[in-house]
Design a protein around this motif. Structure first.
Motif, mmCIF file in Angstrom:
data_model
loop_
_atom_site.group_PDB
_atom_site.id
_atom_site.type_symbol
_atom_site.label_atom_id
_atom_site.label_comp_id
_atom_site.label_asym_id
_atom_site.label_seq_id
_atom_site.Cartn_x
_atom_site.Cartn_y
_atom_site.Cartn_z
ATOM 1 N N ASP B 19 0.874 -1.167 0.000
ATOM 2 C CA ASP B 19 0.000 0.000 0.000
ATOM 3 C C ASP B 19 0.916 1.224 0.000
ATOM 4 O O ASP B 19 2.091 1.126 0.368
ATOM 5 C CB ASP B 19 -0.880 -0.035 1.252
ATOM 6 C CG ASP B 19 -1.764 1.193 1.372
ATOM 7 O OD1 ASP B 19 -2.218 1.710 0.344
ATOM 8 O OD2 ASP B 19 -2.002 1.636 2.523
ATOM 9 N N CYS B 55 -0.254 -1.219 -4.646
ATOM 10 C CA CYS B 55 -1.704 -1.339 -4.795
ATOM 11 C C CYS B 55 -2.345 -0.307 -3.873
ATOM 12 O O CYS B 55 -2.198 -0.366 -2.651
ATOM 13 C CB CYS B 55 -2.110 -2.757 -4.406
ATOM 14 S SG CYS B 55 -3.829 -3.107 -4.685
ATOM 15 N N THR B 56 -3.035 0.658 -4.469
ATOM 16 C CA THR B 56 -3.470 1.826 -3.705
ATOM 17 C C THR B 56 -4.921 2.170 -4.005
ATOM 18 O O THR B 56 -5.398 1.899 -5.111
ATOM 19 C CB THR B 56 -2.579 3.037 -4.066
ATOM 20 O OG1 THR B 56 -3.091 4.208 -3.428
ATOM 21 C CG2 THR B 56 -2.557 3.287 -5.579
ATOM 22 N N ASN B 57 -5.609 2.733 -3.054
ATOM 23 C CA ASN B 57 -6.942 3.280 -3.318
ATOM 24 C C ASN B 57 -6.873 4.779 -3.564
ATOM 25 O O ASN B 57 -7.889 5.472 -3.472
ATOM 26 C CB ASN B 57 -7.898 2.944 -2.167
ATOM 27 C CG ASN B 57 -8.461 1.537 -2.297
ATOM 28 O OD1 ASN B 57 -8.141 0.816 -3.245
ATOM 29 N ND2 ASN B 57 -9.300 1.139 -1.349
ATOM 30 N N LYS B 191 -9.248 -1.768 -3.359
ATOM 31 C CA LYS B 191 -9.194 -2.649 -2.196
ATOM 32 C C LYS B 191 -10.439 -2.467 -1.362
ATOM 33 O O LYS B 191 -10.875 -1.330 -1.230
ATOM 34 C CB LYS B 191 -7.957 -2.318 -1.357
ATOM 35 C CG LYS B 191 -6.642 -2.514 -2.107
ATOM 36 C CD LYS B 191 -5.442 -2.093 -1.277
ATOM 37 C CE LYS B 191 -5.327 -0.584 -1.156
ATOM 38 N NZ LYS B 191 -4.097 -0.138 -0.493
ATOM 39 N N GLY B 215 0.178 -3.257 4.492
ATOM 40 C CA GLY B 215 -0.629 -2.037 4.488
ATOM 41 C C GLY B 215 -0.868 -1.504 5.884
ATOM 42 O O GLY B 215 -0.567 -2.175 6.881
ATOM 43 N N ASP B 221 -6.601 -3.518 3.477
ATOM 44 C CA ASP B 221 -5.330 -4.054 2.973
ATOM 45 C C ASP B 221 -5.144 -5.500 3.446
ATOM 46 O O ASP B 221 -5.051 -6.423 2.646
ATOM 47 C CB ASP B 221 -4.147 -3.215 3.500
ATOM 48 C CG ASP B 221 -4.125 -1.804 2.927
ATOM 49 O OD1 ASP B 221 -4.578 -1.617 1.787
ATOM 50 O OD2 ASP B 221 -3.641 -0.888 3.625
#
Lengths: 272, 272
Positions: B19, B55-57, B191, B215, B221
């Motif tokens: 994250d 991997c990010t929001n 996510k 995360g 996460d």
């Protein structure tokens, strides 16, 4: 045996409770507009032998200013007949020794003039409308998340209401937002809280089965009143939507086109 | 038999997914600030035999601008390594022939430049921050309530995140608000959606049990990755709160003080 269905039940009624916005008038620019024939309908109820009260989740103005607006729209209504959530909330604060952070409409603030708001240990949200900015909601969130035992009061739990220019998000939407943000359950003060309906019945000195609620909100007006043992009739004005008539959990005792028709039916049943 | 616990599982890993916000850096004024020793930790992972993805929001900027910010903070990261929700959302729109009404951050709008937004038949909300005004939320609500089959996409479902000046409400809060207003369930893109994690695993050509997610968000996460069959480790930075370590439903495979410590442990297990 007494007829307990609608409209037969009207014969044995002793009191009627009316919702205001969407039943007597539509809110919007300025004072909004009275719904057709509703001024006359209120007058006819007042002239009858029925007791009459007004039970509202209105939280955009003090009772005094709100009633003054209704009077300008032509309604013969006085402050003592109107039950909104803010005074009920103030009673709860006093009872439990709580000091609120307020996220409410500017017009409601004077109701809380005498309330200690220093070092808040709870949050109260009302229908704050444009005051529901990101910054203000974030501020309320930070107060709650900083409390060991966060307490959130919502002045009603409505989803939306109708103004003259369209549907508007109501306080319940922001209640759900803060509930999720803080992983808590809000306490609702206002309809459909049974405590709130009961306080109106107490004021009339009536039992639930002696009273009828008329509103445009199927869940909060009709369902809430029925949960307390009252009859509930829905009007096809305000936020009414045709899908309400096939709602999965709430079925109104009756559905009428508007308040004037409801009053016609009630008074005819009673032989007026 | 392979050790499947933390940190023993690190021996058999083939890839790590990180994250970004709260793990590599804290957002806030300007670019925000890198978290202590995280630049070096990313470099050490890159120099190892492990594959690395992010991997990010994050939905406040286009991938290009977001990666440029991370590079200014000192991180050796390229656009192709970063997986945010907006491109995944655009793929879903194309697949289903949907035209969105957007309630997102101004910085994200260019991602949707090539997307038909006329006569919208769905709503997409991202972390719109100050754009979550009452007026904008009401506008998204009116689009949804006017559709025969309302479709709401949420780019993530986070409750809040930490900026340098404190906690900030995230997109999930407004997702819940619109879900309640319209009586619907949003589709989450980002996510913890399994589809979203799987797209990152596909890009690395790995099976879930060959990858570890690190995360600061226990539910989205760690829990999200675990639901897909990955290991999930939480860092005590970003939005981490001590109560996470006794969460009723999600238990991290490991909890470490920060990314640097996680990388230390992983590489030591692997004999580096």
């Amino acid at each position: 045996m007494a007829d307990t269905g609608w409209p037969g039940c009207a014969k044995s009624l002793k009191g009627v409770i009316l919702d205001l916005c969407g039943v007597l008038y539509d809110s919007g620019e300025g004072d909004g507009v009275a719904i057709s024939a509703s001024v006359e309908a209120v007058n006819r109820l007042k002239a009858s032998d029925l007791q009459l009260r007004f039970c509202t989740n209105e939280t955009q103005a003090t009772r005094e200013k709100f009633v003054a607006k209704l009077r300008r729209l032509g309604f013969d209504i006085s402050v003592s007949e109107v039950f909104p959530p803010a005074p009920a909330a103030i009673a709860v604060l006093r009872e439990r020794g709580l000091r609120p952070h307020l996220l409410v409409h500017d017009g409601l603030l004077p109701e809380f003039d005498g309330v200690d708001k220093s070092n808040p240990n709870c949050v109260i949200i009302g229908d704050a409308a444009e005051n529901f900015s990101y910054q203000n909601l974030n501020e309320a969130f930070r107060v709650l998340i900083g409390l060991e035992k966060p307490v959130l009061f919502a002045l009603g739990q409505g989803r939306y209401y109708k103004e003259t220019d369209g549907l508007k998000l109501d306080v319940g939407v922001y209640m759900k937002a803060l509930e999720y943000a803080c992983d808590l359950k809000a306490e609702v003060i206002g309809k459909p809280s049974p405590t709130f309906f009961q306080s109106v019945l107490n004021d009339m000195g009536l039992k639930p089965d002696e009273a009828l609620m008329i509103g445009d909100d199927l869940v909060n007006d009709v369902g809430g009143a029925q949960f307390c043992g009252m009859k509930g009739v829905q009007v096809r004005t305000g936020k009414y939507r045709p899908t309400d008539e096939r709602h999965p959990t709430v079925t109104a005792d009756g559905t009428v086109d508007n308040l004037a028709q409801a009053v016609d039916v009630i008074l005819r049943q009673r032989g007026h």
